[in-house]
Motif scaffolding. Structure first.
Motif, PDB file in Angstrom:
ATOM      1  N   ILE A  34      38.162  50.089  40.981  1.00 48.25           N
ATOM      2  CA  ILE A  34      38.015  49.012  39.992  1.00 48.25           C
ATOM      3  C   ILE A  34      39.376  48.551  39.483  1.00 48.25           C
ATOM      4  CG2 ILE A  34      37.230  48.508  37.657  1.00 48.25           C
ATOM      5  CD1 ILE A  34      34.773  50.156  38.216  1.00 48.25           C
ATOM      6  N   TYR A  35      40.212  49.524  39.114  1.00 45.09           N
ATOM      7  CA  TYR A  35      41.520  49.152  38.575  1.00 45.09           C
ATOM      8  C   TYR A  35      42.361  48.454  39.632  1.00 45.09           C
ATOM      9  CZ  TYR A  35      41.018  51.426  34.087  1.00 45.09           C
ATOM     10  OH  TYR A  35      40.612  51.737  32.824  1.00 45.09           O
ATOM     11  N   LEU A  37      41.384  46.657  42.172  1.00 46.46           N
ATOM     12  CA  LEU A  37      40.902  45.285  42.352  1.00 46.46           C
ATOM     13  C   LEU A  37      41.305  44.402  41.182  1.00 46.46           C
ATOM     14  CD1 LEU A  37      37.298  45.784  43.777  1.00 46.46           C
ATOM     15  CD2 LEU A  37      39.235  44.676  44.914  1.00 46.46           C
ATOM     16  N   LEU A  38      41.126  44.937  39.979  1.00 47.62           N
ATOM     17  CA  LEU A  38      41.429  44.129  38.790  1.00 47.62           C
ATOM     18  C   LEU A  38      42.916  43.804  38.716  1.00 47.62           C
ATOM     19  CD1 LEU A  38      39.262  45.602  35.912  1.00 47.62           C
ATOM     20  CD2 LEU A  38      39.192  43.301  36.863  1.00 47.62           C
ATOM     21  N   ILE A  39      43.746  44.812  38.990  1.00 48.40           N
ATOM     22  CA  ILE A  39      45.185  44.581  38.869  1.00 48.40           C
ATOM     23  C   ILE A  39      45.643  43.600  39.950  1.00 48.40           C
ATOM     24  CG2 ILE A  39      47.450  45.664  39.092  1.00 48.40           C
ATOM     25  CD1 ILE A  39      46.174  48.135  37.702  1.00 48.40           C
ATOM     26  N   SER A  41      43.921  41.262  41.599  1.00 47.27           N
ATOM     27  CA  SER A  41      43.511  39.873  41.371  1.00 47.27           C
ATOM     28  C   SER A  41      44.130  39.333  40.085  1.00 47.27           C
ATOM     29  CB  SER A  41      41.990  39.738  41.369  1.00 47.27           C
ATOM     30  OG  SER A  41      41.403  40.774  40.643  1.00 47.27           O
ATOM     31  N   GLY A  42      44.312  40.211  39.093  1.00 45.57           N
ATOM     32  CA  GLY A  42      44.952  39.775  37.850  1.00 45.57           C
ATOM     33  C   GLY A  42      46.365  39.275  38.109  1.00 45.57           C
TER      34      GLY A  42
END
Lengths: 310, 316
Positions: A34-35, A37-39, A41-42
């Protein structure tokens, strides 16, 4: 027997321990995914934004260089200074702010007044008028664009027009033209009406018994209770108006009336290469909405929930 | 107290019965301020929406050029012209292409980000703000930034794609007839994913935790919980997003104006861009009004279709 039970219990405990460990590991791996992917794309999402800010502090020479430098080599405000010197950016900024703020205030006032009337009063024709209001939501701006242009051109007594609206340019090229057609928002009325419906009638009746006029009830009872909805709608309207490009593009030809998005867009279309100045201008144009967003982030997000936009 | 409640009774009468015209008039007189409160918005709607819609209809039946004194009635000629106009056909195809690509990408990515953020994670607010940042960036500014990102000689995109060995030569994104539209679409997706995310987050909050607990007891894994609980229960949120996004996409204009101005070879000409050109560059306002009505019909038809199509899915 008792020993056996104890043995079983121990086995059971061991098994559940390994299960728990496996679960923990799985949760950890899942979190890592999760992290990641989030980082990833962020970073991709803010990169263009960060680049704009960096570039605005850079020399043109440094902008036109590979590899791109994410930290300005010799940061300076030159681009900003040049931009203000070259374009009448201060004027554009004022126009944007003036139009966006005025439209927001007018829309909030008129929409809340109408919303109160639709939500809390009974009078002949109410439902029909409300349907008419909602009906305007069905009509796309492109259909009314051309006729509204013609209507503005023929507003009597303005811009050199006579009584019949002939001879001049009417409300084209004027603040009137930028503001007036945006004054009523069916979306705002609908949204505030939904919110006001949740206010108990008893409160209003108590005020009526005390002999308060309808306007006083609206102003002193209803409006204070609607603050969250008003805030959400106000922020929404302001950002929307600040962003608006199409309408000013169509009705403004006088350079003094250009709004910031219009001025910058025409800047791009005319001078294709002045990227350093453009980036400075873009930062200036983004700042107000960014500040509003950061200050009222909670309202922004809550606004969507409050407004029932789900 | 009794007097008070009587006064309230008078304030809210039962709906008037048939033949009570006089009562209706009396009621209208008594509630005069309601009409006063509504009059500003109703006046604005009357002029700038309702009269305007009728006037657009009138214009569409005339050869109406704002610079020419003669504006002859031409019947259905403008609509007939639409059917034969190669450029209009191209504009419709381009707009459909844009919509068909940008809407699923925006909504899909928005859902993904919302699902990721809906976990127990640190810095949730920060991530949410990151993804929402493009939404608050003015569209003109977003288009300017991305025009630079796509720059053939010094753009960021070419630099990193070459570095990652995905492409060998710099590409002229906005000047290539096959790449220009995808480039515009990517910008639009970047701009609006945050909105879909926030709406989905609000939707996710409305799903009771019990459903997941029950599913866990029944042994449903994460994927099945997503497929059988989350996505079906979000279908009304999805419907809302699809309708809003499709209607918005049909009206795409600003990105096109700033980034490509319809080029290359008309590959990014969209319906609204073409309406703008026709009405305000060629001043052929009658014809442009006919186009606007065609767009209106298209949007209306699409909305009806979507409502019907997606309503069935809601009743799972």
């Amino acid at each position: 027997m008792a020993v056996l039970v104890g043995e079983q219990r121990r086995q059971l405990a061991a098994r559940s321990g390994s299960l728990r460990r496996r679960q923990q590991w799985r949760a950890f791996a899942w979190n890592a995914v999760i992290y990641a992917l989030l980082i990833a794309s962020g970073v991709l999402f803010v990169a263009p934004f960060v680049w704009m800010v960096t570039a605005s502090f850079q020399d043109v020479g440094d902008m036109f260089r590979w590899p791109p430098s994410w930290i300005p080599r010799s940061p300076s405000f030159d681009n900003y200074v040049d931009f203000f010197a070259q374009e009448r950016i201060g004027r554009y900024f004022f126009n944007s702010a003036y139009v966006a703020i005025t439209v927001t205030v007018i829309q909030l006032f008129l929409a809340s007044l109408a919303a109160y009337t639709f939500a809390k009063r009974r009078f002949p024709g109410r439902d029909a008028l409300f349907l008419v209001t909602l009906g305007t939501l069905m009509i796309p701006g492109q259909v009314t664009l051309i006729p509204n242009y013609v209507i503005l051109k023929h507003i009597p007594f303005f811009g050199g027009n006579d009584l019949l609206g002939q001879g001049g340019h009417g409300w084209l090229d004027s603040y009137w033209g930028l503001i007036a057609p945006q004054g009523a928002s069916a979306f705002g009325i609908f949204l505030l009406r939904q919110y006001m419906k949740t206010i108990p009638d008893d409160l209003l009746d108590a005020a009526r018994v005390d002999g308060a006029s309808e306007f006083r009830i609206y102003r002193q009872v209803v409006m204070p209770l609607c603050r969250p909805a008003i805030a959400a709608l106000g922020i929404f309207t302001f950002t929307y108006q600040w962003d608006d490009f199409f309408w000013p593009l169509v009705i403004v030809s006088n350079e003094d009336l250009r709004t910031l998005p219009l001025g910058l867009a025409l800047f791009v279309v005319r001078n294709r290469t002045v990227w350093d100045l453009l980036m400075a201008g873009s930062v200036i144009a983004t700042l107000p909405v960014l500040i509003v967003f950061l200050l009222f982030q909670r309202h922004f997000i809550r606004g969507i929930a409050v407004t029932g936009m789900k | 107290m009794a007097v008070g409640s009587a006064a309230i009774q008078r304030q809210r009468p039962a709906p008037p019965r048939r033949g009570g015209r006089r009562r209706v008039l009396r009621e209208m007189r008594k509630q005069w301020s309601a009409y006063l409160f509504l009059s500003p918005v109703l006046l604005l709607f009357a002029v700038f929406t309702f009269f305007s819609v009728g006037y657009a209809f009138y214009l569409s039946f005339h050869q109406w050029n704002i610079l020419e004194p003669q504006k002859p009635f031409v019947g259905l000629d403008n609509y007939a012209r639409l059917l034969e106009d190669e450029r209009f056909r191209q504009a419709i195809l381009n707009t459909v292409y844009y919509t068909a690509a940008s809407v699923p990408l925006t909504i899909g990515f928005g859902l993904l980000v919302a699902l990721l953020l809906n976990n127990q994670i640190r810095a949730r607010g920060l991530f949410r703000a990151l993804f929402y940042l493009p939404v608050v960036t003015p569209l003109v500014i977003a288009s300017i930034i991305w025009k630079w990102v796509y720059n053939g000689d010094f753009g960021l995109l070419n630099y990193y794609l070459i570095k990652l060995n995905i492409i060998q030569e710099p590409l002229l994104w906005l000047a290539d007839k096959n790449l220009a539209m995808p480039a515009v679409i990517l910008t639009s997706v970047w701009k609006s994913v945050g909105f879909a995310m926030v709406v989905y987050l609000a939707g996710l909050q409305g799903i009771p935790e019990d459903y997941y607990d029950a599913a866990k007891i029944d042994g449903a894994n994460g994927f099945r919980r997503l497929r059988d609980i989350t996505i079906p229960l979000l279908s009304s949120t999805t419907l809302f997003l699809v309708v809003i996004s499709v209607l918005g996409s049909f009206q795409v204009f600003t990105q096109i104006f700033v980034m490509t101005n319809g080029g290359p070879l008309g590959r990014t000409r969209t319906i609204v861009w073409y309406i703008y050109q026709t009405a305000f560059k060629n001043f052929d306002m009658g014809y442009a009004a006919a186009m606007a009505y065609a767009l209106f019909a298209l949007m209306f038809g699409f909305t009806l279709l979507q409502m019907r199509f997606l309503r069935r899915e809601v009743e799972y």
